[in-house]
Design a protein around this motif. Structure first.
Motif, PDB file in Angstrom:
ATOM      1  N   ALA A  86       9.908 -36.299-124.116  1.00 12.46           N
ATOM      2  CA  ALA A  86      11.303 -36.725-124.046  1.00 12.46           C
ATOM      3  C   ALA A  86      11.612 -37.465-122.753  1.00 12.46           C
ATOM      4  N   CYS A  87      12.501 -38.442-122.863  1.00 11.42           N
ATOM      5  CA  CYS A  87      12.988 -39.157-121.689  1.00 11.42           C
ATOM      6  C   CYS A  87      13.848 -38.186-120.873  1.00 11.42           C
ATOM      7  N   PRO A  88      13.580 -38.045-119.585  1.00 16.68           N
ATOM      8  CA  PRO A  88      14.382 -37.125-118.774  1.00 16.68           C
ATOM      9  C   PRO A  88      15.840 -37.554-118.640  1.00 16.68           C
ATOM     10  N   ARG A  89      16.135 -38.796-118.993  1.00 19.74           N
ATOM     11  CA  ARG A  89      17.515 -39.294-118.918  1.00 19.74           C
ATOM     12  C   ARG A  89      18.188 -39.365-120.282  1.00 19.74           C
ATOM     13  N   GLY A  90      17.519 -38.825-121.301  1.00 19.13           N
ATOM     14  CA  GLY A  90      18.108 -38.755-122.624  1.00 19.13           C
ATOM     15  C   GLY A  90      18.074 -40.031-123.433  1.00 19.13           C
ATOM     16  N   LYS A  91      17.331 -41.030-122.993  1.00 19.60           N
ATOM     17  CA  LYS A  91      17.229 -42.281-123.749  1.00 19.60           C
ATOM     18  C   LYS A  91      16.183 -42.141-124.850  1.00 19.60           C
TER      19      LYS A  91
END
Length: 117
Positions: A86-91
């Protein structure tokens, strides 16, 4: 074209794309890639590799982000496209990578010699 090069081309077409946060390089740590993928990247000196590893970065990460974005390895393309990376920034893309393609990629990684970038 080698069978692995054909697989890389296939996987590139099937990994969904999305826009990262500009300037972000949270997923640009040390990674592994196949020798076919490494052949597409510029050769970096041992000193550049050591300096990047000391910072837990990729040697191809520059001041303005990935310097080899168009040729980045498959593992880099996977970040943000699967819940396991998963993208740590939610993208992420509108639709995550298909489970079938993800399983094929896992088998490819397991069957292919991977080296530290």
């Amino acid at each position: 074209m080698s069978p692995n090069s054909q697989k890389i081309r296939f996987f590139r077409r099937h990994i969904p794309a999305f826009e990262c946060v500009p300037g972000c390089h949270d997923c640009c740590g040390p990674i592994t890639a196949s020798s076919e993928e490494m052949a597409r990247l510029p050769v970096k000196s041992e000193a550049a590799h050591e300096a990047a590893l000391a910072e837990l970065n990729c040697p191809h990460l520059g001041d303005k982000g990935c310097q080899v974005y168009a040729e980045r390895p498959l593992i880099c393309r996977l970040f943000g496209t699967t819940p396991r990376l998963a993208c740590p920034r939610g993208k992420g893309p509108a639709a995550m990578i298909s489970p079938q393609i993800e399983q094929q990629l896992e088998r490819y990684f397991a069957a292919t010699r991977q080296v530290l970038v």
